[in-house]
Design a protein around this motif. Structure first.
Motif, PDB file in Angstrom:
ATOM      1  N   THR A   1      37.725  12.354  12.156  1.00 60.22           N
ATOM      2  CA  THR A   1      38.693  13.101  11.358  1.00 60.22           C
ATOM      3  C   THR A   1      40.021  13.132  12.100  1.00 60.22           C
ATOM      4  N   LEU A   2      41.058  13.526  11.399  1.00 59.72           N
ATOM      5  CA  LEU A   2      42.366  13.725  12.014  1.00 59.72           C
ATOM      6  C   LEU A   2      42.480  15.209  12.352  1.00 59.72           C
ATOM      7  N   GLY A   3      42.719  15.522  13.612  1.00 65.55           N
ATOM      8  CA  GLY A   3      42.827  16.919  14.040  1.00 65.55           C
ATOM      9  C   GLY A   3      43.949  17.625  13.315  1.00 65.55           C
ATOM     10  N   ARG A   4      43.635  18.729  12.681  1.00 71.55           N
ATOM     11  CA  ARG A   4      44.633  19.466  11.891  1.00 71.55           C
ATOM     12  C   ARG A   4      45.708  20.080  12.776  1.00 71.55           C
ATOM     13  N   LYS A   5      45.385  20.374  14.025  1.00 76.56           N
ATOM     14  CA  LYS A   5      46.356  20.948  14.958  1.00 76.56           C
ATOM     15  C   LYS A   5      46.916  19.896  15.902  1.00 76.56           C
TER      16      LYS A   5
END
Length: 143
Positions: A36-40
């Motif tokens: 996933t792409l880290g939201r932070k």
């Protein structure tokens, strides 16, 4: 089980093509690596996940977080950016994550409990939250 310690070992064994050692029930056949792409952070983050149901181009997983009360970070990441990458024992491909809700979620949750009778106790610590059921559907462009 401390995921920060064990996950890098599982990922390395998975990618090397070797059997997964040291974690009961984890095999290359019933697990994937989800990126996933880290939201932070904005960085790509990979975790191993057990697939409990497949239907065509759709894999179904649960966001159990080892029975802990909060939802896992990977789940929060895919809510922010549902485009993910899947690595299975045979290939790597792009997919889109969707949370399953309503009657379909209830049916799949029941199937999960039937297939994994020992998981009820394992997930008991998540009391107070509904454990998300997630569909990972292969992107059409990836075929």
């Amino acid at each position: 089980m401390e995921f920060k310690t064990i996950n890098p070992q599982v990922i390395a064994q998975f990618r090397s093509g070797h059997e997964i050692e040291g974690v009961p029930g984890v095999t290359r056949e019933n697990h994937i690596l989800l990126t996933t792409l880290g939201r932070k952070s904005g960085r790509r983050q990979t975790i191993p996940l057990r697939v409990f149901h497949t239907h065509g181009d759709r894999l179904v997983v649960v966001a159990g977080n080892g029975g802990r009360a909060p939802n896992p970070g990977w789940y929060l990441n895919l809510l922010a950016e549902p485009r993910v990458t899947i690595e299975d024992a045979a290939e790597t491909y792009d997919a889109v994550a969707t949370e399953i809700t309503g009657g379909e979620r209830d049916e799949l949750w029941q199937l999960f409990k039937e297939q994994n009778p020992g998981m009820t106790e394992y997930l008991a610590g998540a009391a107070g939250r509904v454990i998300p059921v997630i569909a990972l559907t292969r992107s059409r462009a990836a075929k």
